[in-house]
Design a protein around this motif. Sequence first.
Motif, mmCIF file in Angstrom:
data_model
loop_
_atom_site.group_PDB
_atom_site.id
_atom_site.type_symbol
_atom_site.label_atom_id
_atom_site.label_comp_id
_atom_site.label_asym_id
_atom_site.label_seq_id
_atom_site.Cartn_x
_atom_site.Cartn_y
_atom_site.Cartn_z
ATOM 1 N N GLN A 31 0.803 -1.223 0.000
ATOM 2 C CA GLN A 31 0.000 0.000 0.000
ATOM 3 C C GLN A 31 0.839 1.277 0.000
ATOM 4 O OE1 GLN A 31 -2.773 -0.342 3.266
ATOM 5 N NE2 GLN A 31 -3.888 -2.037 2.323
ATOM 6 N N GLY A 32 2.131 1.171 -0.278
ATOM 7 C CA GLY A 32 2.994 2.349 -0.311
ATOM 8 C C GLY A 32 3.147 3.027 1.036
ATOM 9 N N ALA A 33 2.891 2.287 2.115
ATOM 10 C CA ALA A 33 2.964 2.861 3.464
ATOM 11 C C ALA A 33 4.388 2.783 3.999
ATOM 12 C CB ALA A 33 2.006 2.122 4.394
ATOM 13 N N SER A 34 4.656 3.573 5.033
ATOM 14 C CA SER A 34 5.967 3.563 5.676
ATOM 15 C C SER A 34 5.794 3.803 7.170
ATOM 16 C CB SER A 34 6.892 4.621 5.065
ATOM 17 O OG SER A 34 6.375 5.919 5.288
ATOM 18 N N LEU A 35 6.838 3.508 7.892
ATOM 19 C CA LEU A 35 6.793 3.618 9.347
ATOM 20 C C LEU A 35 8.101 4.212 9.837
ATOM 21 C CD1 LEU A 35 4.748 2.711 11.627
ATOM 22 C CD2 LEU A 35 6.280 0.759 11.977
ATOM 23 N N ALA A 36 8.011 5.219 10.688
ATOM 24 C CA ALA A 36 9.187 5.816 11.333
ATOM 25 C C ALA A 36 9.001 5.721 12.845
ATOM 26 C CB ALA A 36 9.366 7.266 10.898
ATOM 27 N N TRP A 37 10.106 5.560 13.568
ATOM 28 C CA TRP A 37 9.970 5.406 15.014
ATOM 29 C C TRP A 37 11.261 5.760 15.747
ATOM 30 C CZ3 TRP A 37 10.715 1.269 11.744
ATOM 31 C CH2 TRP A 37 11.810 0.452 12.022
ATOM 32 N N THR A 38 11.075 5.981 17.014
ATOM 33 C CA THR A 38 12.185 6.142 17.950
ATOM 34 C C THR A 38 11.884 5.281 19.162
ATOM 35 O OG1 THR A 38 12.658 8.410 17.256
ATOM 36 C CG2 THR A 38 13.458 7.742 19.420
ATOM 37 N N TYR A 39 12.810 4.407 19.503
ATOM 38 C CA TYR A 39 12.627 3.497 20.644
ATOM 39 C C TYR A 39 13.437 4.005 21.833
ATOM 40 C CZ TYR A 39 12.796 -0.735 23.496
ATOM 41 O OH TYR A 39 12.706 -1.636 24.528
ATOM 42 N N HIS A 40 12.769 4.059 22.982
ATOM 43 C CA HIS A 40 13.421 4.494 24.228
ATOM 44 C C HIS A 40 13.571 3.275 25.138
ATOM 45 C CE1 HIS A 40 12.588 8.612 22.908
ATOM 46 N NE2 HIS A 40 11.338 8.225 22.678
ATOM 47 N N PRO A 41 14.726 2.630 25.136
ATOM 48 C CA PRO A 41 14.882 1.400 25.933
ATOM 49 C C PRO A 41 14.785 1.633 27.434
ATOM 50 C CG PRO A 41 16.995 2.109 25.035
ATOM 51 C CD PRO A 41 15.951 2.989 24.413
ATOM 52 N N GLY A 42 15.069 2.853 27.900
ATOM 53 C CA GLY A 42 15.023 3.106 29.337
ATOM 54 C C GLY A 42 13.651 2.868 29.937
ATOM 55 N N ASN A 43 12.593 3.320 29.273
ATOM 56 C CA ASN A 43 11.228 3.115 29.783
ATOM 57 C C ASN A 43 10.379 2.244 28.855
ATOM 58 O OD1 ASN A 43 10.973 4.883 27.676
ATOM 59 N ND2 ASN A 43 10.041 6.533 28.871
ATOM 60 N N ALA A 44 11.010 1.616 27.842
ATOM 61 C CA ALA A 44 10.347 0.689 26.906
ATOM 62 C C ALA A 44 9.148 1.334 26.212
ATOM 63 C CB ALA A 44 9.905 -0.577 27.628
ATOM 64 N N THR A 45 9.330 2.563 25.746
ATOM 65 C CA THR A 45 8.281 3.239 24.991
ATOM 66 C C THR A 45 8.736 3.421 23.544
ATOM 67 O OG1 THR A 45 9.101 5.417 25.641
ATOM 68 C CG2 THR A 45 7.355 4.436 26.985
ATOM 69 N N LEU A 46 7.756 3.512 22.667
ATOM 70 C CA LEU A 46 8.018 3.599 21.237
ATOM 71 C C LEU A 46 7.205 4.753 20.655
ATOM 72 C CD1 LEU A 46 9.415 2.109 18.790
ATOM 73 C CD2 LEU A 46 7.239 0.920 18.466
ATOM 74 N N ASP A 47 7.904 5.744 20.115
ATOM 75 C CA ASP A 47 7.242 6.832 19.393
ATOM 76 C C ASP A 47 7.158 6.441 17.922
ATOM 77 O OD1 ASP A 47 7.037 8.431 21.677
ATOM 78 O OD2 ASP A 47 9.083 9.178 21.406
ATOM 79 N N VAL A 48 5.940 6.422 17.374
ATOM 80 C CA VAL A 48 5.706 5.894 16.030
ATOM 81 C C VAL A 48 5.057 6.956 15.163
ATOM 82 C CG1 VAL A 48 4.549 4.093 14.692
ATOM 83 C CG2 VAL A 48 5.412 3.584 16.973
ATOM 84 N N PRO B 114 8.897 -4.873 28.745
ATOM 85 C CA PRO B 114 10.349 -4.758 28.916
ATOM 86 C C PRO B 114 11.085 -5.832 28.117
ATOM 87 C CG PRO B 114 9.224 -4.555 31.026
ATOM 88 C CD PRO B 114 8.183 -4.976 30.030
ATOM 89 N N ASN B 115 12.184 -5.432 27.484
ATOM 90 C CA ASN B 115 13.035 -6.330 26.695
ATOM 91 C C ASN B 115 12.324 -6.934 25.483
ATOM 92 O OD1 ASN B 115 15.122 -5.991 28.624
ATOM 93 N ND2 ASN B 115 14.217 -7.609 29.901
ATOM 94 N N ARG B 116 11.181 -6.369 25.100
ATOM 95 C CA ARG B 116 10.494 -6.858 23.905
ATOM 96 C C ARG B 116 10.642 -5.819 22.805
ATOM 97 N NH1 ARG B 116 4.050 -8.364 23.155
ATOM 98 N NH2 ARG B 116 4.171 -8.765 20.909
ATOM 99 N N THR B 117 11.372 -6.179 21.763
ATOM 100 C CA THR B 117 11.627 -5.227 20.682
ATOM 101 C C THR B 117 10.952 -5.631 19.369
ATOM 102 O OG1 THR B 117 13.692 -6.378 20.086
ATOM 103 C CG2 THR B 117 13.831 -4.562 21.701
#
Length: 406
Positions: A53-70, A167-170
């Motif tokens: 579908q011509g889609a894309s994904l950008a992200w930043t992973y913060h391992p300290g608190n296991a959050t993902l900005d998408v 936690p620890n799940r990437t």
Amino acid sequence: MQPFFFLLLILPSLLAVPLQPIVTVAADAANAARCTTAASLRTYEKCIALPTQGASLAWTYHPGNATLDVAFSGSFISPSGWVAWGINPDSPSMTGTRALAALSDPSSGSLLLLPFVLDPSVKLQSAPLVSRPLDTHLLLSSSAAAAPDGVRDGAGVQIFATVKLSPNRTRVHHVWNRGLYVQGYSPTIHPTAASDLASRATIDVVSTATEVPPAASATLRAAHAVLNSLSWGLLLPAGVAVARYLRQCSSVGPTWFYAHAAVQASAYLLGAAGFAIGVVMGRASPGVTYSLHRGLGVAAVVAGGLQSAALLFRPKTTHRFRKYWKSYHHFVGYGCAVVGVVNVFQGMEVMGLGGTYWKLAYCLALASLVGSCVALEVNAWVVFCRREGGGGEGDNEGAVKRRLSF
């Protein structure tokens, strides 16, 4: 019937294509060229071009608190359509996905982002999809930004979210799709083309390695469609017609029975092969299930098997249970033929062939068969009425018995 013989000739080459294993890829130069880490709200560390579908994904992973900005980037295919992205905590499938859908607000026309939980009832389409809050521990924040010229065909849209991971799940299961219409605030079913059914991937947010579940090959889909259309959709009803109308011709003797048995046996063998291909396709596409199509297919195969087994227990014509066996045989046979034809049309809808020449060709072939049956039925009743009007009482009684014996 020549097109069907041509299809039978090409089936061996169709069936010779093996299934592909799960594909694991990593972001390369081609993928990087199709995605960008710079979104309208912020810049991200990594990005990847999604496979459909011509889609894309950008992200930043913060391992300290296991959050993902998408930041998910997609595009509308209709001014009244929707675009959705979500995460499935358990598997790369639609069922269980926590999704965010961007759509046009029916009252104001502005872009709206609504959360949805896709439970198993979504596949059954038993009720409209209703927005409801997502798990608070999963989604921390979300927003959407559309193209400046608003929602239209081809307009781009970005969905932003902050997700809390274990936690620890990437490795995260991403699911995305888009549809043509929205009823009120409820997205309708998306298209069912191969690219739409394959809109899911498991991405490692640290290494960007991507696992894409395999889609059933086009050749297997074609073989499945051809075999089932020919067997359940044409040969099986033709075998019923052979028994019903050739039996009335006393000149053919027992030939009608052998012709009926040969046509039905051929139909069942081809149908069983088509059913087996469908099972293989289902196993190759975990998370993609068509409950109605699968249920009708199982019912047709079971009914056909019961019909085949019934031949082994057929009582003699003089046996007192013969009439019950005949009633059972007729009821199951007609039911199997009807279910088979209905499931062929259902399968065409599943494969996105609703408005194609394939469906037109099948409808013409089925209409020819139905027209022939109507003509033969009228002729049989004309002959019956003539015998009833011209014969004696004994002849009339025999004609009635012959007519009702089927």
